[in-house]
Write an enzyme that holds these catalytic residues in place. Sequence first.
Site, short mmCIF file in Angstrom:
data_model
loop_
_atom_site.label_atom_id
_atom_site.label_comp_id
_atom_site.label_asym_id
_atom_site.label_seq_id
_atom_site.Cartn_x
_atom_site.Cartn_y
_atom_site.Cartn_z
N LYS A 128 2.65 10.95 -9.58
CA LYS A 128 1.20 11.79 -9.06
C LYS A 128 0.17 11.83 -9.20
O LYS A 128 -1.21 12.53 -8.87
CB LYS A 128 1.82 11.79 -7.32
CG LYS A 128 2.12 10.86 -6.02
CD LYS A 128 1.83 9.51 -5.77
CE LYS A 128 3.29 8.57 -5.03
NZ LYS A 128 3.63 8.98 -4.35
N LYS A 158 -5.53 10.44 2.03
CA LYS A 158 -6.16 9.19 2.91
C LYS A 158 -7.44 10.53 3.34
O LYS A 158 -6.86 11.49 3.85
CB LYS A 158 -5.44 8.63 4.00
CG LYS A 158 -5.32 8.50 4.95
CD LYS A 158 -6.42 7.24 4.46
CE LYS A 158 -6.02 5.76 3.67
NZ LYS A 158 -6.34 4.86 2.60
N ARG A 171 0.74 -0.84 0.44
CA ARG A 171 -0.14 0.31 0.08
C ARG A 171 0.75 1.20 0.11
O ARG A 171 2.16 1.04 0.50
CB ARG A 171 -0.71 -0.12 1.46
CG ARG A 171 -0.18 -0.16 2.60
CD ARG A 171 -0.75 0.34 3.40
NE ARG A 171 -0.84 1.19 3.32
CZ ARG A 171 0.03 2.63 3.17
NH1 ARG A 171 1.77 2.24 4.11
NH2 ARG A 171 -0.09 4.00 3.41
N GLY A 172 0.91 2.78 -0.05
CA GLY A 172 1.03 3.95 -0.17
C GLY A 172 1.77 3.83 -2.22
O GLY A 172 1.79 2.87 -1.99
N ALA A 173 0.79 4.70 -2.41
CA ALA A 173 0.91 4.63 -3.72
C ALA A 173 2.13 4.89 -4.19
O ALA A 173 2.58 4.11 -5.68
CB ALA A 173 0.62 6.54 -4.31
N ALA A 174 3.77 5.34 -3.76
CA ALA A 174 4.58 4.43 -3.95
C ALA A 174 5.34 3.28 -4.78
O ALA A 174 5.38 3.28 -5.00
CB ALA A 174 5.36 6.06 -3.64
N ASP A 201 -1.87 11.29 -2.79
CA ASP A 201 -1.90 10.23 -4.09
C ASP A 201 -2.55 10.05 -5.44
O ASP A 201 -1.89 10.08 -6.45
CB ASP A 201 -3.38 8.48 -3.35
CG ASP A 201 -3.21 8.00 -2.79
OD1 ASP A 201 -3.33 8.20 -1.38
OD2 ASP A 201 -3.32 6.57 -2.49
N CYS A 211 -1.41 9.31 7.77
CA CYS A 211 -1.90 8.27 7.37
C CYS A 211 -0.16 8.02 7.35
O CYS A 211 0.68 7.55 8.07
CB CYS A 211 -2.23 8.43 6.04
SG CYS A 211 -2.21 6.82 5.31
O1 LIG Z 1 -3.07 8.21 1.54
C1 LIG Z 1 -1.31 6.87 1.32
C2 LIG Z 1 -2.21 5.84 1.50
O2 LIG Z 1 -2.99 5.05 1.70
P1 LIG Z 1 -3.19 3.40 1.01
O3 LIG Z 1 -3.21 3.78 2.95
O4 LIG Z 1 -4.98 3.95 1.21
O5 LIG Z 1 -2.97 2.93 0.64
C3 LIG Z 1 -0.94 7.51 1.12
O6 LIG Z 1 -0.97 8.99 2.23
C4 LIG Z 1 -0.30 8.39 -0.45
O7 LIG Z 1 -0.44 7.37 -1.10
C5 LIG Z 1 0.88 8.96 -0.14
O8 LIG Z 1 1.21 7.46 0.38
P2 LIG Z 1 3.43 7.62 -0.25
O9 LIG Z 1 3.66 8.94 -0.31
O10 LIG Z 1 4.30 6.53 0.05
O11 LIG Z 1 3.54 7.08 -1.59
#
Ligand SMILES: O=C(COP(=O)(O)O)[C@H](O)[C@H](O)COP(=O)(O)O
Length: 306
Positions: A233, A208, A21-24, A197, A128
């Site tokens: 993004k 989030k 999880r997390g967009a990256a 995201d 988040c």
């Molecule tokens: O909202 C979320 C994760 O949501 P979920 O837990 O539902 O995936 C993060 O703030 C972004 O994805 C950015 O993350 P990053 O900076 O790691 O890309």
Amino acid sequence: MTRSMEELLETAEKIRTMEIRGAALIARAAASALKEFALSIEAASLEEFNGEVRRGAEILLDTRPTAVSLSNAIRTVMRYRGDDLEAARSSLAKNADSFVERSLMAVERIGEIGSRRILDGDVILTHCNSSVALAIIKTAFDAGKDIRVIATESRPRYQGHLTIKALDGWGIDTELVVDSAVRSVINEVDHVIVGADVITANGSLVNKIGTAAIALAAHEARTSFVVAAETYKFSPETIMGELVPIEERSPEEVYPGISKLAHVRVRNPAFDVTPHRYIDVICTEIGAIPPEMSYLVIKEMLGWEL
Ligand SMILES: O=C(COP(=O)(O)O)[C@H](O)[C@H](O)COP(=O)(O)O
């Protein structure tokens, strides 16, 4: 089903269930999964290979509807070229590797750029679990700045627990608060730093659920609101007028056993939209930019042809 298809389905399932999880991370996992799949496709012709790759890409795209990082990653990998099957295969693998490499470099660069805004003694609030927001915080801490972090729980999935564990591991002074405590602590905060995201063409942020309320509190308290987002993004689709789909997740995440109550429904949107006027700056790998510049980032960086 071939072994390679099984592996791709496994990655897709991990993204859907949020084990990844997390967009990256989602973007890098999808790019790598598509590469591994392409490397093992047994096709008799280039056409067959193209069809199989497209099938794999669609399965991955179907996992989390909001994250544009996923579609941008897949689109980058799918720009492979080649007159024959093997040339196409190696071009696709090269695209995937270079996407992953550029993504990791972008996070490092954003860490450096964003950390310059943080001063000794600053208090940072984050929501988040964003690897990119955390890169800014860690870079500032590693540069010897004395900082304190306030992290929200981020219900219903408690990604804040991942955040505090990471901060604890790095030795950063951290406090955990419930999401609804943000208004109570915002006057102690120097910068809100969150990930993204999606960034839309007009510079709004999709992140989030709860981010928009935090931005509102920060705006009222005149607290700086910083977004950490790699250029992948940013959403090309929004230039074409499309709205960002907001993922609605299972009611069970909010209230296990809800189906036993006859007259209550749970709504569980996973993301919300923060208007661009509440955002001070978006830290990207090409610099700290005002949200109003998002249109140009999409046009110039993502090679989107109208
Ligand atoms: O909202 C979320 C994760 O949501 P979920 O837990 O539902 O995936 C993060 O703030 C972004 O994805 C950015 O993350 P990053 O900076 O790691 O890309």
